[in-house]
Design a protein around this motif. Sequence first.
Motif, PDB file in Angstrom:
ATOM      1  N   ARG B  39       0.981  -1.045  -0.105  1.00  0.00           N
ATOM      2  CA  ARG B  39       0.089  -0.117   0.014  1.00  0.00           C
ATOM      3  C   ARG B  39       0.898   1.142  -0.078  1.00  0.00           C
ATOM      4  O   ARG B  39       1.841   1.469   1.000  1.00  0.00           O
ATOM      5  CB  ARG B  39      -0.880   0.047   1.247  1.00  0.00           C
ATOM      6  CG  ARG B  39      -1.804   1.186   1.326  1.00  0.00           C
ATOM      7  CD  ARG B  39      -2.840   0.840   2.460  1.00  0.00           C
ATOM      8  NE  ARG B  39      -3.837  -0.144   2.263  1.00  0.00           N
ATOM      9  CZ  ARG B  39      -4.916  -0.040   1.589  1.00  0.00           C
ATOM     10  NH1 ARG B  39      -5.137   1.158   0.901  1.00  0.00           N
ATOM     11  NH2 ARG B  39      -5.623  -1.071   1.340  1.00  0.00           N
ATOM     12  N   SER B  42       0.151   7.382   2.025  1.00  0.00           N
ATOM     13  CA  SER B  42      -0.996   8.126   1.808  1.00  0.00           C
ATOM     14  C   SER B  42      -0.665   9.441   0.752  1.00  0.00           C
ATOM     15  O   SER B  42       0.463  10.118   1.233  1.00  0.00           O
ATOM     16  CB  SER B  42      -1.772   8.432   2.962  1.00  0.00           C
ATOM     17  OG  SER B  42      -2.964   9.320   2.755  1.00  0.00           O
ATOM     18  N   THR B  44      -1.852  12.459   1.384  1.00  0.00           N
ATOM     19  CA  THR B  44      -1.609  13.428   2.387  1.00  0.00           C
ATOM     20  C   THR B  44      -1.228  12.740   3.852  1.00  0.00           C
ATOM     21  O   THR B  44      -1.671  11.798   4.232  1.00  0.00           O
ATOM     22  CB  THR B  44      -2.894  14.185   2.711  1.00  0.00           C
ATOM     23  OG1 THR B  44      -3.981  13.293   2.934  1.00  0.00           O
ATOM     24  CG2 THR B  44      -3.141  14.846   1.488  1.00  0.00           C
ATOM     25  N   LYS B  45      -0.967  13.530   4.760  1.00  0.00           N
ATOM     26  CA  LYS B  45      -0.392  12.935   6.123  1.00  0.00           C
ATOM     27  C   LYS B  45      -0.757  14.142   7.192  1.00  0.00           C
ATOM     28  O   LYS B  45      -0.712  15.111   6.833  1.00  0.00           O
ATOM     29  CB  LYS B  45       1.031  12.639   6.165  1.00  0.00           C
ATOM     30  CG  LYS B  45       1.556  12.246   7.559  1.00  0.00           C
ATOM     31  CD  LYS B  45       2.999  12.020   7.308  1.00  0.00           C
ATOM     32  CE  LYS B  45       3.880  12.007   8.743  1.00  0.00           C
ATOM     33  NZ  LYS B  45       3.600  13.290   9.439  1.00  0.00           N
ATOM     34  N   GLY B  46      -1.374  13.644   8.133  1.00  0.00           N
ATOM     35  CA  GLY B  46      -1.475  14.655   9.380  1.00  0.00           C
ATOM     36  C   GLY B  46      -0.519  14.798  10.338  1.00  0.00           C
ATOM     37  O   GLY B  46       0.623  14.649   9.819  1.00  0.00           O
ATOM     38  N   PHE B  47      -0.646  15.271  11.347  1.00  0.00           N
ATOM     39  CA  PHE B  47       0.346  15.469  12.275  1.00  0.00           C
ATOM     40  C   PHE B  47       1.139  14.100  12.621  1.00  0.00           C
ATOM     41  O   PHE B  47       2.214  13.973  13.080  1.00  0.00           O
ATOM     42  CB  PHE B  47      -0.155  15.999  13.397  1.00  0.00           C
ATOM     43  CG  PHE B  47      -0.564  17.260  13.517  1.00  0.00           C
ATOM     44  CD1 PHE B  47       0.397  18.573  13.022  1.00  0.00           C
ATOM     45  CD2 PHE B  47      -1.848  17.693  13.524  1.00  0.00           C
ATOM     46  CE1 PHE B  47      -0.171  19.770  13.171  1.00  0.00           C
ATOM     47  CE2 PHE B  47      -2.605  18.990  13.064  1.00  0.00           C
ATOM     48  CZ  PHE B  47      -1.535  19.935  12.994  1.00  0.00           C
ATOM     49  N   LEU B  48       0.450  13.000  12.651  1.00  0.00           N
ATOM     50  CA  LEU B  48       0.852  11.511  12.840  1.00  0.00           C
ATOM     51  C   LEU B  48       1.132  10.693  11.560  1.00  0.00           C
ATOM     52  O   LEU B  48       0.130  10.940  10.588  1.00  0.00           O
ATOM     53  CB  LEU B  48      -0.147  11.026  13.745  1.00  0.00           C
ATOM     54  CG  LEU B  48      -0.080  11.664  15.328  1.00  0.00           C
ATOM     55  CD1 LEU B  48      -1.337  10.925  15.965  1.00  0.00           C
ATOM     56  CD2 LEU B  48       1.134  12.088  15.890  1.00  0.00           C
ATOM     57  N   ARG B  50       0.060   7.031   9.861  1.00  0.00           N
ATOM     58  CA  ARG B  50      -0.871   6.228  10.122  1.00  0.00           C
ATOM     59  C   ARG B  50      -0.362   5.044  10.774  1.00  0.00           C
ATOM     60  O   ARG B  50       0.752   4.504  10.751  1.00  0.00           O
ATOM     61  CB  ARG B  50      -1.752   5.995   8.852  1.00  0.00           C
ATOM     62  CG  ARG B  50      -0.660   4.981   7.869  1.00  0.00           C
ATOM     63  CD  ARG B  50      -1.195   4.786   6.451  1.00  0.00           C
ATOM     64  NE  ARG B  50      -0.355   4.060   5.651  1.00  0.00           N
ATOM     65  CZ  ARG B  50      -0.422   3.955   4.266  1.00  0.00           C
ATOM     66  NH1 ARG B  50      -1.370   4.592   3.768  1.00  0.00           N
ATOM     67  NH2 ARG B  50       0.463   3.394   3.741  1.00  0.00           N
ATOM     68  N   VAL B  51      -1.215   4.210  11.540  1.00  0.00           N
ATOM     69  CA  VAL B  51      -0.902   3.182  12.288  1.00  0.00           C
ATOM     70  C   VAL B  51      -1.837   2.053  12.165  1.00  0.00           C
ATOM     71  O   VAL B  51      -3.221   2.358  11.892  1.00  0.00           O
ATOM     72  CB  VAL B  51      -0.742   3.613  13.722  1.00  0.00           C
ATOM     73  CG1 VAL B  51       0.460   4.398  14.172  1.00  0.00           C
ATOM     74  CG2 VAL B  51      -1.992   4.061  14.378  1.00  0.00           C
ATOM     75  N   GLU B  52      -1.522   0.953  12.212  1.00  0.00           N
ATOM     76  CA  GLU B  52      -2.492  -0.165  11.977  1.00  0.00           C
ATOM     77  C   GLU B  52      -3.166  -0.290  13.130  1.00  0.00           C
ATOM     78  O   GLU B  52      -2.852  -0.262  14.313  1.00  0.00           O
ATOM     79  CB  GLU B  52      -1.869  -1.657  11.752  1.00  0.00           C
ATOM     80  CG  GLU B  52      -1.017  -1.523  10.367  1.00  0.00           C
ATOM     81  CD  GLU B  52      -0.238  -2.781  10.143  1.00  0.00           C
ATOM     82  OE1 GLU B  52      -0.228  -3.868  10.829  1.00  0.00           O
ATOM     83  OE2 GLU B  52       0.611  -2.906   9.352  1.00  0.00           O
ATOM     84  N   PRO B  58      -4.163  -4.953   7.945  1.00  0.00           N
ATOM     85  CA  PRO B  58      -4.802  -4.023   6.858  1.00  0.00           C
ATOM     86  C   PRO B  58      -5.320  -4.776   5.727  1.00  0.00           C
ATOM     87  O   PRO B  58      -4.803  -6.030   5.519  1.00  0.00           O
ATOM     88  CB  PRO B  58      -3.762  -3.153   6.746  1.00  0.00           C
ATOM     89  CG  PRO B  58      -2.580  -3.326   7.772  1.00  0.00           C
ATOM     90  CD  PRO B  58      -3.001  -4.656   8.271  1.00  0.00           C
ATOM     91  N   ARG B  59      -6.478  -4.275   5.256  1.00  0.00           N
ATOM     92  CA  ARG B  59      -6.909  -4.935   3.964  1.00  0.00           C
ATOM     93  C   ARG B  59      -5.764  -4.697   2.779  1.00  0.00           C
ATOM     94  O   ARG B  59      -5.220  -3.768   2.701  1.00  0.00           O
ATOM     95  CB  ARG B  59      -8.277  -4.304   3.625  1.00  0.00           C
ATOM     96  CG  ARG B  59      -9.359  -4.632   4.706  1.00  0.00           C
ATOM     97  CD  ARG B  59     -10.462  -3.812   4.310  1.00  0.00           C
ATOM     98  NE  ARG B  59     -11.319  -4.104   3.323  1.00  0.00           N
ATOM     99  CZ  ARG B  59     -12.363  -3.136   2.962  1.00  0.00           C
ATOM    100  NH1 ARG B  59     -12.878  -2.168   3.676  1.00  0.00           N
ATOM    101  NH2 ARG B  59     -13.151  -3.733   1.961  1.00  0.00           N
ATOM    102  N   SER B  94     -14.548  10.262  -5.125  1.00  0.00           N
ATOM    103  CA  SER B  94     -13.933   9.588  -6.280  1.00  0.00           C
ATOM    104  C   SER B  94     -14.622   8.999  -7.600  1.00  0.00           C
ATOM    105  O   SER B  94     -16.110   9.254  -7.356  1.00  0.00           O
ATOM    106  CB  SER B  94     -13.102   8.280  -5.713  1.00  0.00           C
ATOM    107  OG  SER B  94     -14.167   7.258  -4.876  1.00  0.00           O
ATOM    108  N   ALA B 158      -7.532  17.637  -3.984  1.00  0.00           N
ATOM    109  CA  ALA B 158      -6.306  16.989  -4.698  1.00  0.00           C
ATOM    110  C   ALA B 158      -6.375  15.526  -4.915  1.00  0.00           C
ATOM    111  O   ALA B 158      -5.960  14.894  -5.487  1.00  0.00           O
ATOM    112  CB  ALA B 158      -5.176  17.360  -3.818  1.00  0.00           C
ATOM    113  N   HIS B 159      -7.467  14.880  -3.895  1.00  0.00           N
ATOM    114  CA  HIS B 159      -7.345  13.310  -3.870  1.00  0.00           C
ATOM    115  C   HIS B 159      -8.485  12.867  -4.873  1.00  0.00           C
ATOM    116  O   HIS B 159      -8.429  11.776  -5.323  1.00  0.00           O
ATOM    117  CB  HIS B 159      -8.001  13.143  -2.512  1.00  0.00           C
ATOM    118  CG  HIS B 159      -9.341  13.699  -2.176  1.00  0.00           C
ATOM    119  ND1 HIS B 159      -9.605  14.982  -1.737  1.00  0.00           N
ATOM    120  CD2 HIS B 159     -10.760  13.130  -2.718  1.00  0.00           C
ATOM    121  CE1 HIS B 159     -10.867  15.190  -1.462  1.00  0.00           C
ATOM    122  NE2 HIS B 159     -11.609  14.293  -2.041  1.00  0.00           N
TER     123      HIS B 159
END
Lengths: 598, 231
Positions: B39, B42, B44-48, B50-52, B58-59, B94, B158-159
């Motif tokens: 995968r 992403s 975009t990313k926030g302050f953190l 991503r975590v599973e 994860p799919r 989308s 943008a996405h």
Amino acid sequence: MFFSKIWFFLIALAATVALTIALVMPRPAERAHVENEKQRLVVACSVIDILLGDDARNRVELASAFASKVEIVSALEAASGVASIDEARMKSVRAVGESVMEEMKGKRKPDFAVLIDKRGRVVARVALDQNDFGDVAAGRPLVDDALAGYLRDDLWSHNGTLYLVTAAPVVKRETAAYAGAIILGHQVTNALAQRLVKSLDVDVGFYLGKDEVAGSKTLAVEASPLVDAVKGIAGADLSQDCLANKPIPITAGKDSYTALVARLPGEVSARQAYYTVFIKRPAALGFAGTLKVVNQSDLAPGSFPWILVGGAFLVMLAIGIALMMMESDRPLRRLTAEAVRLAKGETERLSEDAHPGKFGSIARSVNIHIDKLGREAKSAKKDMDQLLGPSPEGSLGTIDLLATALPAVRPGGSGPVSSPPPSEFKFTTAATQPGVTPAAPPARPTGRPGTPPPTTPAARAPTPPPIRVGTPTPPAMPVTPAYIPVAPSGPVTAPAPMPPPPALSLDDDILGAAPEATPAPGEQGAGTDYFEQVFDQFVTMKKSCNEPTTGLTLAKFSEKLVKNREDLMSKTGCKDVKFTVYVKDGKAALKATPVKED
Amino acid sequence: MSLPLRVCVVVFGSLVAVGPVDAGPVIGKLDLPKEVPMREASATKGFLDRVENPLAPPRPVAVTPYLVVVLEQAEGAQKGTAPGQVVWELVGESFARPVVIAPIGAEVLIKNVSKTARTLVALEDAGLVPSGPINPTGPKSFRIAEAKVYTIADKDAAHLRGTIVGVTSPYVATVDETGKFEIADVPEGNYKLRIFYKTDWLEGTTDVAVSGKGKTEVAPKVPALNAPKKK
């Protein structure tokens, strides 16, 4: 004056250096202040970034807790199995979401929630656009990640509002199957901004382009410089913005601020979302600015070296005064004292070598002038002698006449500069009283300006006190007559103001004819009494000198006097002429003196 | 009209109505690699980061929505007719399919079935998509002019991105979740099957011989999808 000048130069140099230091000194401090300000902004910016990260972590945990609720899992699992979502399902799921949100009281309650089935369809929205449903939310990175099984955060903007959003997958524990995802949103508010900077002593603002979304302080900040600064940021790593960027000056109304911008991450980064940490710029430093911020404690004895400054001041003052006294005051005092002595006649010239520097020059200049006046006086006496005949030996004669034009300083003479004391007047008066013959002529009988230079001995001779015409007091016979002044008028006014003009010797003329000294009756006209007095004195003087008086008549005598008086008056322009009987070379002589004043 | 004449007319008419008899569907199932691609990070990313989630792995990444196939005519093959229209649904944040394929000259019809108006543009050809927003439930159509890859995007989101693959061949198909596809009415002849994934064509082609009678089945092997290489 050399050392005084050097000292003045040193003082001026020290003052210039001190002024330069005073003007320059604030600049390093200002640079340090700017650097500290920047560092403070960087630290505050970094801290806010950290706090936002911590907040994101808390929100992710909150989303995870929200997504783990059984009723949420069940609702989304059921919704994922249907081909289309109807309103009834939406409302039932929304009710579930609202109840779960209600349970979050006391925690950081989200401002909205979105419940998504595993196909990415929005089953229900809570608190924001809650009547919209059925659209596909999949495609947004946050939703895709959540549907894929990830927990994460993001920043969204919606209708001009900035939201901190977090997403969590909804997983059925029993089967470990994904049932969907939930999204929680927290609005960026002024309260959040104030909470972030509560302990930082700075302010923060959140912006979407030029629009301020929220801030710890309500300010009408000019946002263009901020946008430009954001555009100028290079590098994709947003976490380095606080460290890499430079503070910029901005204005808000009349106030000036220093700001540091840092981009916000997430979807909103495409819409130029950023936050700004700013602090109010202090008043300009510099010399004046530094003085303005000086307070009382800065001048307290404990923090300011008053003793050192005061001591330095006193030392400089003492040295300056000492040099002034040594090089200026004392020499000037000496020169003044000597000038007074010169004026009193105690000295004839100023001592040039006794005075240093310029004072010596002054003394030399004065002496030169004294010498010049002496020479001029001598020359003038010669001229007058040529005109009037030689003045009697030992008398002031023509010199007295010249003295009316001489300066107060008696050139080369020993006469006083100042007017004689009253006693001298008395003496002079007494000495000039008719019939009183002074034993010796006083040195300064009239107190008038001095005599010519010492090179002219005759000039130093005292001037006999005049007898004014108009007071024809018959003179008494002198006991030891050096000369007998005869005044044309009455009472003698002692310090007789300048009987001026040169004496006219009539000895030869008068004696040459030497008629019998018998005045012819009827020959007396105007001033006949005076001429008679003069004639009597002259005859008496001649007799006392054992000279013959045969042929000396009053008529002839008066005629001569009248003629000479007219000649003298025409030559000198005087108003009157006085005649003085005196002894010259053991013989009686007569001197004519022009009288200019009444 | 006499009976024999009537029979002739019916037979002729039937022959005309049936059309060419040497065309048939090509049905295939992609042999997908067992190893699914990682995968991607992403967009975009926030302050953190991503975590599973701790409850389930994860799919896996769904690759089939990003796969399309085309049969390119080999030399001597007959030309077919272009498909009339490709319908592409905009379902919200989308497109219904992230990648679609269309022959040159085909009309692409974008249907906005979401509740949000979008303003779409082709990044490679600003004039491809007519200007103006696509309102909810409103369509917007255009024709593919070149055999190239077009990226359709909304500058305000943008996405929101989709890819249209323009090709010269009219025999194109998308792939379902299992990797199956079907291309109808392929004339008899020899073809090469090519596979497009996400942004580019995959390496290699599969020869397909269409007999003209019955359906033609193929099972092209899909190479590893992690790093597609440009043709």
